[in-house]
Design a protein around this motif. Sequence first.
Motif, mmCIF file in Angstrom:
data_model
loop_
_atom_site.group_PDB
_atom_site.id
_atom_site.type_symbol
_atom_site.label_atom_id
_atom_site.label_comp_id
_atom_site.label_asym_id
_atom_site.label_seq_id
_atom_site.Cartn_x
_atom_site.Cartn_y
_atom_site.Cartn_z
ATOM 1 N N ASP A 124 6.267 -2.012 7.776
ATOM 2 C CA ASP A 124 5.364 -3.213 7.831
ATOM 3 C C ASP A 124 4.538 -3.260 6.862
ATOM 4 O O ASP A 124 3.646 -2.789 6.890
ATOM 5 C CB ASP A 124 4.915 -3.479 9.240
ATOM 6 C CG ASP A 124 4.104 -4.691 9.372
ATOM 7 O OD1 ASP A 124 3.345 -4.846 10.425
ATOM 8 O OD2 ASP A 124 4.108 -5.454 8.519
ATOM 9 N N ILE A 125 4.892 -4.127 5.807
ATOM 10 C CA ILE A 125 4.169 -3.932 4.609
ATOM 11 C C ILE A 125 2.629 -4.641 4.660
ATOM 12 O O ILE A 125 1.681 -4.314 3.871
ATOM 13 C CB ILE A 125 4.820 -4.516 3.434
ATOM 14 C CG1 ILE A 125 4.346 -4.168 2.180
ATOM 15 C CG2 ILE A 125 4.704 -6.304 3.514
ATOM 16 C CD1 ILE A 125 4.576 -2.739 1.454
ATOM 17 N N ASP A 126 2.565 -5.427 5.719
ATOM 18 C CA ASP A 126 1.042 -6.145 5.912
ATOM 19 C C ASP A 126 0.119 -5.156 6.405
ATOM 20 O O ASP A 126 -0.961 -5.594 6.105
ATOM 21 C CB ASP A 126 1.475 -7.193 6.782
ATOM 22 C CG ASP A 126 2.178 -8.383 6.102
ATOM 23 O OD1 ASP A 126 3.159 -9.058 7.014
ATOM 24 O OD2 ASP A 126 2.134 -8.903 5.101
ATOM 25 N N LYS A 127 0.516 -3.921 6.636
ATOM 26 C CA LYS A 127 -0.547 -2.911 7.316
ATOM 27 C C LYS A 127 -1.256 -2.340 5.899
ATOM 28 O O LYS A 127 -2.271 -1.802 6.025
ATOM 29 C CB LYS A 127 0.091 -1.856 7.848
ATOM 30 C CG LYS A 127 0.621 -2.394 9.159
ATOM 31 C CD LYS A 127 -0.389 -1.967 10.379
ATOM 32 C CE LYS A 127 0.151 -2.330 11.793
ATOM 33 N NZ LYS A 127 1.293 -3.069 12.289
ATOM 34 N N PHE A 128 -0.768 -2.611 4.961
ATOM 35 C CA PHE A 128 -1.427 -1.960 3.565
ATOM 36 C C PHE A 128 -2.484 -3.076 3.083
ATOM 37 O O PHE A 128 -2.211 -4.290 3.197
ATOM 38 C CB PHE A 128 -0.205 -1.600 2.579
ATOM 39 C CG PHE A 128 0.685 -0.456 3.111
ATOM 40 C CD1 PHE A 128 1.759 -0.650 3.830
ATOM 41 C CD2 PHE A 128 0.317 0.894 2.859
ATOM 42 C CE1 PHE A 128 2.627 0.174 4.263
ATOM 43 C CE2 PHE A 128 1.256 1.927 3.365
ATOM 44 C CZ PHE A 128 2.371 1.656 4.013
ATOM 45 N N TYR A 129 -3.072 -2.272 2.066
ATOM 46 C CA TYR A 129 -4.083 -2.910 1.328
ATOM 47 C C TYR A 129 -3.346 -3.923 0.489
ATOM 48 O O TYR A 129 -2.062 -3.517 -0.034
ATOM 49 C CB TYR A 129 -4.969 -2.009 0.333
ATOM 50 C CG TYR A 129 -6.252 -1.510 1.082
ATOM 51 C CD1 TYR A 129 -6.196 0.049 0.937
ATOM 52 C CD2 TYR A 129 -7.122 -2.178 1.489
ATOM 53 C CE1 TYR A 129 -7.335 0.427 1.826
ATOM 54 C CE2 TYR A 129 -8.207 -1.685 2.025
ATOM 55 C CZ TYR A 129 -8.270 -0.250 2.417
ATOM 56 O OH TYR A 129 -9.266 0.407 2.660
ATOM 57 N N PRO A 130 -4.035 -5.310 0.035
ATOM 58 C CA PRO A 130 -3.319 -6.117 -0.827
ATOM 59 C C PRO A 130 -2.781 -5.629 -2.113
ATOM 60 O O PRO A 130 -1.658 -5.795 -2.523
ATOM 61 C CB PRO A 130 -4.267 -7.169 -0.873
ATOM 62 C CG PRO A 130 -5.389 -7.229 0.123
ATOM 63 C CD PRO A 130 -5.288 -5.783 0.609
ATOM 64 N N ALA A 131 -3.775 -4.895 -2.660
ATOM 65 C CA ALA A 131 -3.365 -4.289 -4.079
ATOM 66 C C ALA A 131 -2.175 -3.436 -3.848
ATOM 67 O O ALA A 131 -1.093 -3.585 -4.344
ATOM 68 C CB ALA A 131 -4.587 -3.406 -4.814
ATOM 69 N N ALA A 132 -2.135 -2.553 -2.917
ATOM 70 C CA ALA A 132 -0.840 -1.757 -2.598
ATOM 71 C C ALA A 132 0.394 -2.515 -2.007
ATOM 72 O O ALA A 132 1.585 -2.170 -2.759
ATOM 73 C CB ALA A 132 -1.170 -0.673 -1.337
ATOM 74 N N ARG A 133 0.230 -3.575 -1.521
ATOM 75 C CA ARG A 133 1.430 -4.331 -1.162
ATOM 76 C C ARG A 133 1.901 -5.039 -2.361
ATOM 77 O O ARG A 133 3.100 -5.072 -2.615
ATOM 78 C CB ARG A 133 0.739 -5.335 -0.096
ATOM 79 C CG ARG A 133 1.814 -6.203 0.650
ATOM 80 C CD ARG A 133 1.435 -7.200 1.601
ATOM 81 N NE ARG A 133 0.067 -6.827 2.207
ATOM 82 C CZ ARG A 133 -1.212 -7.921 2.283
ATOM 83 N NH1 ARG A 133 -0.327 -9.181 2.129
ATOM 84 N NH2 ARG A 133 -2.099 -7.720 2.687
#
Lengths: 430, 276, 304
Positions: A124-133
């Motif tokens: 679930d990519i949304d769990k990461f910081y926006p920059a990381a995503r």
Amino acid sequence: MPRRTRALMTMAALAATALIGASCGGDDDDGSSGGKAKLTFWHGQTELWADCLATQIDEFNRTHKNIQVSSDTGGVVADRMLQKVTAGLQAGNYPDVAYVFGSDLANFARSEKLLDLTDSDEIDIDKFYPAARDSATVDGRVRAVPALIDNLAVVYNTKLFKEAGVPFPKDDWTWDDFRATAKRMTNDSTGVVGLGWPGTGDEDTTWRIWPLVWQLKGDVLSEDGDSVGFDGDSGEGALAYVSDLAADGSVYIDTTAGSERMNQLFQNNKMAMTITGPWNLPDFVDAKVSYGVAELPAFQGEHATIAGPDVWAIFDNGEKRSKAAQVFVAWLTSPEQTLACAQQAGSLPTRPDVLDQPGYQDYVESLPGLGKFVDNLDNARVRPTVAEYPEISQAMGKAIGLMLFQKAQPADALQEAVDKSNAALKVPGP
Amino acid sequence: MSAAVRRLPFSPWHLLLAPTAILFALPFFWMVLSSFMSNAQINQFPPTIIPDSLHVVGWDHVLRRATFPSWFANSMIVASVTVISNLIFCSLAGYAFARLRFRGSSVLLGLILATLIIPFQLTMIPTFIVMERLNLVDTLSALIIPGLVTPLGVFLMRQFFVNLPREVEEAARIDGCSRLGVLVHVALPLARPALATLAALTFLITWNDLLWPLIAINSEDTFTLPLGLTTFQGQHTQDWAAIMAGNVITAIPVVIAFLLAQRTFIESLTSSAVKG
Amino acid sequence: MTTEAAAAPPPTLRQRVFGETPSAWVFVAPAAVIIVGLAIVPIVWSLVLSFRASDLLSPGRSVGFANYEALVKDPDLRSAIGHTIVFTGLFVPLSIVVGLLLAIALNRRIRLIGLYRTAILLPFIASTAVQGVLFSFIFDQRFGVANAMLDKLGIARQGFLGDPDQALLVIVLIALWGGVGFSVVIYLAALQDVPADLVDAARVDGAKRWGVLRHVILPQLMPVTVFLLIWQTLLSLQLFDLVYATTRGGPLDSTVVVVYYIYKQAFVLFHAGYAAAVAYVVAAFLIALASLQFIYSRWSARHA
């Protein structure tokens, strides 16, 4: 044919057959036989992080009985990963998971063997910081999972500042303050220099300038992505600033491979400030340097900085292994596991829920100034994930080099970089 | 030679050779000394030359590595097989190019040398593909096979054989010796210095090779020594003490190889009967 | 030795028809098979690649001669070629001359000669990575030993590897340091084979040391000198590791040589097809050069 020659030839032929035969008994598992899915994991790390990852691999294998992650790391360090994975992809013998630099992902994404994780059940990519995503996303599709994130801030040598009677950098300082400070701290008689900047012309040289471009309201790419976003005042302003720093004589231009010299100078109390990331803090602690951390200066109140995330790339080795690899990477990037090796990795948390984990406080306090880097993530932006980025990086790196060595005017250097980058953006395909 | 010089208790050549030797040997000594420093001291800048005390942490890290003996053994196997194979096949080919007239010899020699022109950075990928098809990836054979015969060796032996006096060979031919016999019984013994040099050079090149093993080998217990040492290099930090210790260990067999090669020079110098 | 030259055994019919060729091919077969055989796939593969736009990660597409047309107009490639020529032009002659002088100096039986020989070979044995680290210390602008010595001699400090105008020359120096050992080893071996009676005969005829060198020893060394010329030139054109370990092509691309340029194109900028085209153009040029030289020597031998 003379007898001896014939004997020689027979021996040679036998030897050759033996050599080839001896290795044909090698294992040929593709994980598709019933039973465990066997994964190869080329994490490209060494030393502390590698040891920590080894423990994690054991733990995972213990708790997931139908997946076996190999402890063999592929014999490749992150710097050489691109060459080795490329050779592997060409030959059809490639790993399941590999550590890929964020700036390389856009090009890897052109390979259909790099899994598209947008609809993954495990990740679930949304769990990461926006920059990381953002750095794991190419063309709107998720193509990797964030492995490491950092950002740039100014680390300054408190001892040198005290000796020179210069006040420590404040949180709201400007680039003018920075320039003045660098100039004051540069002292030829004691051999101290204000700051350092990598001078090889590759990405290490370039990525330090994007915060200045962003703060000047420019960007790497324009809105539509068809041309660069730093032609005009933002690019020229940023380059002119670097040129001014160099003209002041406050910059040590590090031309060594890997920019090690800068860090050595800082650790030996010969450099007053360095624009760097959290990965250096353990060395500074080891070298017993007394340091402080300050956010990057601002032009007009906005302290934008740059983050350089790297990712775990998952490759398609058949359905069974692909699924198992996603399970593994999801586990590896869970909040608990991310925190478990964050300190050894020299990484900041890639996801906000790491901050809620028990042990997070210990992690932050393990290195002085680490907390400041974590907070700085809020200011961090990332480079665009486009395949042409390496060429933009080279073009801009050349321009910065010209500024550092005082070999050109900012406007001219900028024009050359813009032209080269735009030309690269126009070329279709690879 | 002037009388003044002759009164020196040693040969005047020492005056030239000693400083030159020191100049050339300094990097190696720095490497050895650094291997006995702690990482903190190695990172000092300006660098220091004498270890502040005998730190064996670097040696410890390298030698304690469980797979280190395998790395050493693998390097030894690959290098030894390569040397032996080159000695045999390069002598055969080199002799043929030097002494036997056959159609296409110039073209073939040119081809052999031409294979070197395309940089390895490119050719390593298709070579890897070939090894994968042969199922040899991650085995020592993948390292050995491309090196069984090297253009360096063929060319070198050819040049040495060209230089040998023909009379002895022709006398043997007259006595009814076959071409191979002439090579084995007459030419090769005369070419001992060349063979020793070829052996030492081939050993060095194979032993120090990093890029090809990096591409072709995946498992840590199949690493060669240079490849194993990269595991002490981090992206931002390096375990310098271990790297230096590792480099010293890597250098020792090669130094021995060259010392052994030089032995044959001394023997050849004294065996003047061969030249008769 | 007999005063009359006895004839070799009369050739058999087979030998008269085929010449030496069959047995010769047996001799060279292993070398030919392994070297040329293993090289065929890479050479064809690279050639095909040069006609494509490919990053080696995705299928890519065929672009005909586009790569070749582009590289003719590429200023960075021209710089890279220029740097390579400068490096080769300096390194090859120097490594041969210095190597020869050192080998002559080392070809004697004084005490400690084994030690001297080993000492002079040591840089050649160390890996380029270690050489790179060592020399970036020595030549550091601010803190290196080299500038410290210049200070003592009253000469201005130099930028060395940090100066775009000097870096390539410093790389030549480092390469010489590490590479002259190769020439020394070869020449030492060759000097062993110089017939002692030839040297003695010349001395008896009254030749001085320099005369012996010029008229007896140097001609004997001609084959290995040719070898070294060709080999060191081939090696210089392949220069990569040292640049990668020291300057990564910088500062300001002043140390980018052809192979480094190819590496950058393929593995930094993801233009492997273009890189292959560059490699082929360089290769074709070299082969053309060598063939010309070969044809010329055949022609002049025939018309001598």
